[in-house]
Design a protein around this motif. Structure first.
Motif, PDB file in Angstrom:
ATOM      1  N   GLN A   3     -47.588 -21.271  -8.902  1.00 37.86           N
ATOM      2  CA  GLN A   3     -47.015 -21.738 -10.160  1.00 37.86           C
ATOM      3  C   GLN A   3     -45.964 -22.475 -10.112  1.00 37.86           C
ATOM      4  OE1 GLN A   3     -46.120 -18.628 -12.721  1.00 37.86           O
ATOM      5  NE2 GLN A   3     -46.513 -19.506 -14.574  1.00 37.86           N
ATOM      6  N   ALA A   4     -44.855 -21.887  -9.396  1.00 32.71           N
ATOM      7  CA  ALA A   4     -43.647 -22.684  -9.198  1.00 32.71           C
ATOM      8  C   ALA A   4     -43.745 -24.215  -8.673  1.00 32.71           C
ATOM      9  CB  ALA A   4     -42.795 -22.158  -7.904  1.00 32.71           C
ATOM     10  N   GLU A   5     -45.143 -24.283  -7.855  1.00 36.74           N
ATOM     11  CA  GLU A   5     -45.448 -25.698  -7.500  1.00 36.74           C
ATOM     12  C   GLU A   5     -45.753 -26.394  -8.345  1.00 36.74           C
ATOM     13  OE1 GLU A   5     -46.142 -25.993  -3.588  1.00 36.74           O
ATOM     14  OE2 GLU A   5     -47.177 -28.052  -3.993  1.00 36.74           O
ATOM     15  N   VAL A   7     -45.056 -26.214 -11.566  1.00 37.01           N
ATOM     16  CA  VAL A   7     -44.080 -26.596 -12.351  1.00 37.01           C
ATOM     17  C   VAL A   7     -43.114 -27.724 -11.786  1.00 37.01           C
ATOM     18  CG1 VAL A   7     -41.937 -25.877 -13.449  1.00 37.01           C
ATOM     19  CG2 VAL A   7     -43.987 -24.531 -13.556  1.00 37.01           C
ATOM     20  N   MET A   8     -42.928 -27.413 -10.572  1.00 35.89           N
ATOM     21  CA  MET A   8     -42.116 -28.531  -9.767  1.00 35.89           C
ATOM     22  C   MET A   8     -42.765 -30.056 -10.002  1.00 35.89           C
ATOM     23  SD  MET A   8     -39.338 -27.738  -8.045  1.00 35.89           S
ATOM     24  CE  MET A   8     -39.025 -28.629  -6.714  1.00 35.89           C
ATOM     25  N   ILE A   9     -44.164 -30.012  -9.585  1.00 32.29           N
ATOM     26  CA  ILE A   9     -44.884 -31.305 -10.015  1.00 32.29           C
ATOM     27  C   ILE A   9     -44.825 -31.758 -11.128  1.00 32.29           C
ATOM     28  CG2 ILE A   9     -46.939 -32.405  -9.527  1.00 32.29           C
ATOM     29  CD1 ILE A   9     -47.486 -30.365  -7.255  1.00 32.29           C
ATOM     30  N   SER A  10     -45.286 -30.862 -12.072  1.00 32.71           N
ATOM     31  CA  SER A  10     -45.017 -31.451 -13.477  1.00 32.71           C
ATOM     32  C   SER A  10     -43.746 -32.037 -14.150  1.00 32.71           C
ATOM     33  CB  SER A  10     -45.720 -30.578 -14.500  1.00 32.71           C
ATOM     34  OG  SER A  10     -45.457 -29.112 -14.151  1.00 32.71           O
ATOM     35  N   MET A  11     -42.528 -31.310 -13.480  1.00 31.45           N
ATOM     36  CA  MET A  11     -41.121 -31.539 -13.875  1.00 31.45           C
ATOM     37  C   MET A  11     -41.053 -33.075 -13.217  1.00 31.45           C
ATOM     38  SD  MET A  11     -39.139 -28.284 -13.422  1.00 31.45           S
ATOM     39  CE  MET A  11     -37.551 -28.611 -14.252  1.00 31.45           C
ATOM     40  N   MET A  12     -41.285 -33.318 -12.172  1.00 28.88           N
ATOM     41  CA  MET A  12     -41.119 -34.461 -11.297  1.00 28.88           C
ATOM     42  C   MET A  12     -42.010 -35.731 -11.999  1.00 28.88           C
ATOM     43  SD  MET A  12     -40.378 -33.288  -7.438  1.00 28.88           S
ATOM     44  CE  MET A  12     -41.873 -32.717  -7.086  1.00 28.88           C
ATOM     45  N   LEU A  13     -43.265 -35.240 -12.387  1.00 28.79           N
ATOM     46  CA  LEU A  13     -44.006 -36.460 -13.148  1.00 28.79           C
ATOM     47  C   LEU A  13     -43.576 -36.608 -14.564  1.00 28.79           C
ATOM     48  CD1 LEU A  13     -47.454 -35.434 -12.102  1.00 28.79           C
ATOM     49  CD2 LEU A  13     -46.412 -37.450 -11.308  1.00 28.79           C
ATOM     50  N   SER A  14     -42.742 -35.768 -15.333  1.00 30.53           N
ATOM     51  CA  SER A  14     -42.627 -35.824 -16.480  1.00 30.53           C
ATOM     52  C   SER A  14     -41.920 -37.141 -16.648  1.00 30.53           C
ATOM     53  CB  SER A  14     -41.587 -34.587 -16.955  1.00 30.53           C
ATOM     54  OG  SER A  14     -40.457 -34.738 -16.267  1.00 30.53           O
TER      55      SER A  14
ATOM     56  N   TYR B 205     -34.970 -42.911 -10.030  1.00 32.91           N
ATOM     57  CA  TYR B 205     -36.004 -41.841 -10.207  1.00 32.91           C
ATOM     58  C   TYR B 205     -35.269 -40.426  -9.521  1.00 32.91           C
ATOM     59  CZ  TYR B 205     -39.825 -38.791  -9.583  1.00 32.91           C
ATOM     60  OH  TYR B 205     -40.663 -37.651  -9.822  1.00 32.91           O
ATOM     61  N   MET B 209     -34.384 -36.602 -11.049  1.00 33.00           N
ATOM     62  CA  MET B 209     -34.976 -35.638 -10.608  1.00 33.00           C
ATOM     63  C   MET B 209     -34.080 -34.614 -10.287  1.00 33.00           C
ATOM     64  SD  MET B 209     -37.504 -35.538  -7.219  1.00 33.00           S
ATOM     65  CE  MET B 209     -36.105 -35.016  -6.711  1.00 33.00           C
ATOM     66  N   MET B 212     -33.273 -32.398 -13.253  1.00 36.83           N
ATOM     67  CA  MET B 212     -34.626 -31.851 -13.949  1.00 36.83           C
ATOM     68  C   MET B 212     -34.349 -30.826 -14.458  1.00 36.83           C
ATOM     69  SD  MET B 212     -37.577 -32.037 -11.675  1.00 36.83           S
ATOM     70  CE  MET B 212     -37.774 -30.776 -10.276  1.00 36.83           C
ATOM     71  N   MET B 216     -35.212 -31.070 -18.090  1.00 31.22           N
ATOM     72  CA  MET B 216     -36.639 -30.943 -18.360  1.00 31.22           C
ATOM     73  C   MET B 216     -37.013 -29.549 -18.583  1.00 31.22           C
ATOM     74  SD  MET B 216     -38.620 -33.840 -19.018  1.00 31.22           S
ATOM     75  CE  MET B 216     -38.323 -35.502 -19.225  1.00 31.22           C
ATOM     76  N   VAL B 219     -40.234 -27.975 -19.466  1.00 30.88           N
ATOM     77  CA  VAL B 219     -41.520 -27.980 -18.647  1.00 30.88           C
ATOM     78  C   VAL B 219     -41.684 -26.467 -18.015  1.00 30.88           C
ATOM     79  CG1 VAL B 219     -42.855 -28.879 -16.739  1.00 30.88           C
ATOM     80  CG2 VAL B 219     -41.440 -30.480 -18.331  1.00 30.88           C
ATOM     81  N   TYR B 224     -42.616 -20.223 -17.756  1.00 30.88           N
ATOM     82  CA  TYR B 224     -41.945 -19.151 -17.254  1.00 30.88           C
ATOM     83  C   TYR B 224     -41.185 -18.535 -18.462  1.00 30.88           C
ATOM     84  CZ  TYR B 224     -42.433 -19.821 -12.425  1.00 30.88           C
ATOM     85  OH  TYR B 224     -42.991 -20.086 -11.276  1.00 30.88           O
ATOM     86  N   ILE B 233     -37.868 -19.172 -11.676  1.00 31.63           N
ATOM     87  CA  ILE B 233     -38.380 -20.525 -11.045  1.00 31.63           C
ATOM     88  C   ILE B 233     -37.177 -21.006 -10.130  1.00 31.63           C
ATOM     89  CG2 ILE B 233     -38.240 -21.830 -12.995  1.00 31.63           C
ATOM     90  CD1 ILE B 233     -40.334 -23.621 -11.776  1.00 31.63           C
ATOM     91  N   GLU B 236     -36.778 -19.168  -7.036  1.00 31.37           N
ATOM     92  CA  GLU B 236     -37.830 -19.146  -6.138  1.00 31.37           C
ATOM     93  C   GLU B 236     -37.895 -20.510  -5.535  1.00 31.37           C
ATOM     94  OE1 GLU B 236     -42.760 -18.790  -6.964  1.00 31.37           O
ATOM     95  OE2 GLU B 236     -41.383 -18.376  -8.253  1.00 31.37           O
ATOM     96  N   ALA B 325     -44.452 -30.153  -3.023  1.00 22.33           N
ATOM     97  CA  ALA B 325     -43.676 -30.358  -4.133  1.00 22.33           C
ATOM     98  C   ALA B 325     -42.169 -30.368  -3.796  1.00 22.33           C
ATOM     99  CB  ALA B 325     -43.830 -29.653  -5.471  1.00 22.33           C
TER     100      ALA B 325
END
Lengths: 59, 528, 111
Positions: A3-5, A7-14, B205, B209, B212, B216, B219, B224, B233, B236, B325
């Protein structure tokens, strides 16, 4: 971590989505059209999230 | 409106609105690539290492000092004056003691590399202050600063993407810079934007990031929740699990020097520029040797030892390190900070950053030039233009003057001044304020061109005299530094002279430029 | 392989700039017109130089650091090219020859 992964990916894509949204907003022929595009994609995204939370996916 | 036309519009306005903030971010961020070197210049009390001292002698000296001051430390750290770092210093961490309410703190002492005695240095934030400015700004709370700088970075990302769309022809036509023609501002702007395009994209970029987790938040909040969940998170992803905690049972540690020599053998010719000891004196002590990496984008490839047995010890890799990620995030962070960069790459990083600043400066000037053309054709009002003109001057030349003022304040403020570091920082903003006000105060009497000349002249002077100031207020004057091969000190002074020369050239070019009579007092187009 | 990769970048950008009409006119005023095919070949060779340089760097420095160096080298080479084109366009052919020589020598010496 999955899940954390995610979330990370979506934040970076955002940020890319953000940039694309801005470009869309400015390139649309009329203001109405650009609003419609935003609301429409927003609704789709919201409904996916909604369905996901109701069906109790990972979220 | 065609797609390209709307992109031009977007590019122009997104650039103008945050152009000055971005210029500020590019300039201060670029200085960050030399933060240690700047700090060294700003602490002239530290003497130059005069005799060749072996690393093991350094370690022994540092350990003697640590034995005196860091008796309760949970972690100690010795920084050797090798590689890029010009300092010989020790750090120690004292754990929080709940009984007395003392918080856990890192302490730092710089040591005289010749004698091993601690050096009392003036209170200064050095280059780190300039570096911090580029994302945390100053005088305003962190969250607001992060929001502002992220917004500006977002604008840049949009401006870069739309810029590539409008200027497709640049890639086709190849960059050509028509220096004698009307459009030379545009060409210069394109040049600064296109040449380091990979850098610009990466830095914008990755900058977004890095912030973020403040910008952000929705998100992670969507899965969470808010409050404690968000904390989860963050922990984590970022917490590095300490796989060996202290046992409380004391044990004799291995000699650090022998481990150092062992690591040196294993490091394949790499330098070791720090030695860290976790839980010193404990049964679970870990000794870490900071071997500078010869390849890859990690700065160090540390070697760990069990502190008691001296066996190689492989700290359990944090699980998050393996996630793709997180490793993408780490790579972007490493690229953004450029800590791994050796001198050549470091200078290129710095120059690319300055080209970014140049891109913002020429962009804002270009806006004014184009506006002026429109006004002379239509004869419309020039109030907005006049404002932009003044702010352009006060920012583009004013900011470098203000940074010079920071260096001057470092040497001129009394050493025992209360909260001295703060006054150094305040000086930067006071001087910048004056530089911003100057064109407004003298607007009626002077043409824009002479205002530019005045500030450029002043900038030339303040930079040209920094080596003189250094000679007058420290023992490290340029001649001595050059003779002794002290490249950090000499490099700083020499670069100040280069900057002064750049301002002088700009001043000279501008002064000789024949003003366009039709727009003389509504601020002649400035050309550097 | 640092010097080889940089000279490859220089060479590639020289070829690419000679592949565009306006720059060619400035750099080689007495040169006869190139056909479209010839321009395409110039472009292809130019891009292959850049790609080779990228491969050389990735091989020598690893993917991530190699890409960093590629960005740095292309920026530096493009800066050289831009300065030359605006101040001394006739110098482009000389740079072409020089960088070609540099490529050959540095590849032979493996530096």
């Amino acid at each position: 971590m999955a899940q954390a992964e995610a979330v990370m990916i979506s934040m970076m894509l955002s940020f890319l989505f953000y940039a694309l949204a801005v470009i869309w907003a400015f390139s649309a022929k009329t203001a109405m059209l650009s609003w419609l595009g935003m609301v429409f994609t927003g609704l789709i995204a919201m409904s996916i999230w909604g369905v996901h939370s109701i069906t109790g996916g990972a979220a | 409106m065609s797609f390209r036309h709307s992109m031009t519009w977007l590019h122009t306005w997104s650039g103008l609105v945050l152009g000055w903030l971005l210029y500020f971010m590019f300039v201060t961020g670029s200085t960050g690539y030399f933060d240690e070197e700047i700090l060294r210049w700003m602490q002239p009390e530290i003497p130059l290492q005069e005799s060749s001292i072996s690393a093991s002698e350094f370690i022994e000296t540092a350990e003697r000092r640590l034995d005196q001051v860091a008796t309760n430390a949970t972690e100690t750290y010795i920084e050797l004056p090798l590689g890029r770092s010009p300092f010989f210093s020790i750090w120690w961490h004292e754990a929080a003691t709940p009984e007395t309410g003392a918080r856990g703190l890192w302490h730092n002492e710089k040591l005289n590399p010749n004698t091993g005695e601690p050096v009392i240095t003036r209170e200064t934030e050095g280059g780190e202050f300039l570096y911090r400015l580029h994302y945390a700004l100053h005088y305003i709370p962190g969250w607001l600063a992060y929001a502002l700088t992220s917004l500006a970075a977002m604008f840049t990302l949009v401006a870069i993407i739309s810029g590539v769309i409008i200027h497709r022809r640049i890639f086709k036509d190849f960059f050509s810079f028509r220096r004698h023609k009307q459009r030379s501002w545009l060409d210069l702007h394109n040049l600064f934007g296109v040449l380091p395009l990979p850098f610009h994209l990466m830095i914008t970029y990755s900058g977004l990031m890095l912030l973020m987790f403040s910008t952000m938040l929705p998100v992670p909040a969507s899965s969470y929740g808010v409050g404690e969940g968000l904390r989860a998170i963050y922990d984590e992803v970022f917490t590095e699990h300490d796989s060996r905690s202290a046992t409380g049972i004391s044990a004799n540690s291995m000699s650090t020097v022998s481990l150092y020599n062992d690591a040196l053998k294993r490091s394949d010719g790499g330098l070791i520029n720090y030695v860290a000891i976790k839980h010193p004196g404990d049964k679970n002590a870990v000794i870490e040797m900071g071997v500078l990496a010869n390849e890859g984008i990690e700065q160090h490839k540390p070697i760990h030892y069990d502190g008691v047995s001296g066996e190689l010890y492989d700290p359990e890799e944090d699980a998050s390190k393996h996630s793709s990620a997180k490793s993408f995030y780490d790579t972007m962070e490493i690229l953004h900070e450029g800590l791994f960069a050796r001198p050549l790459l470091r200078w290129l990083y710095f120059l690319s950053g300055l080209m970014g600043a140049g891109m913002m400066a020429t962009g804002s000037l270009l806006w004014a030039v184009n506006r002026r053309k429109k006004h002379t054709m239509s004869g419309g009002g020039v109030r907005g233009l006049a404002l932009v003109d003044r702010l352009n001057l006060g920012t583009i030349v004013g900011l470098p003057i203000a940074i010079a003022a920071y260096f001057w304040a470092n040497r001129l403020l009394p050493v025992d001044l209360a909260s001295r570091a703060h006054w150094e920082m305040n000086s930067l903003f006071i001087v910048w304020g004056i530089a911003l006000l100057h064109p407004f105060l003298r607007w009626k009497k002077t043409s824009l061109k002479s205002l530019w000349c005045e500030q450029l002249m002043f900038a030339t002077m303040v930079y040209a005299f920094i080596p003189v100031l250094n000679a007058a207020t420290s023992e490290h004057h340029l001649g001595k530094a050059l003779l002794q091969g002290d490249w950090v000190m000499a490099g700083f002074d020499l670069f100040m002279l280069v900057l002064a020369m750049c301002f002088a050239i700009a001043f000279n070019k501008l002064r000789r430029r024949i003003p366009n009579p039709s727009v003389e007092n509504s601020a002649a187009g400035v050309k550097v | 392989m640092m010097i080889s990769s940089f000279s490859l970048c220089l060479l590639g950008l020289c070829l690419l700039s000679l592949a565009t009409k306006r720059n060619r006119k400035n750099a080689l005023p007495n040169f006869k017109k190139l056909t479209t095919l010839q321009t395409r070949i110039l472009k292809c060779v130019g891009f292959s130089c850049l790609i080779t340089s990228a491969l050389v760097l990735a091989e020598a420095k690893g993917l991530s650091l190699g890409l960093v160096y590629l960005g740095a080298w292309v920026t530096l080479a493009a800066l050289t090219q831009a300065l030359l084109l605006s101040y001394q366009p006739r110098g482009v052919p000389s740079l072409l020859v020089a960088s070609l020589a540099a490529v050959i020598i540095s590849v032979a010496l493996r530096i």
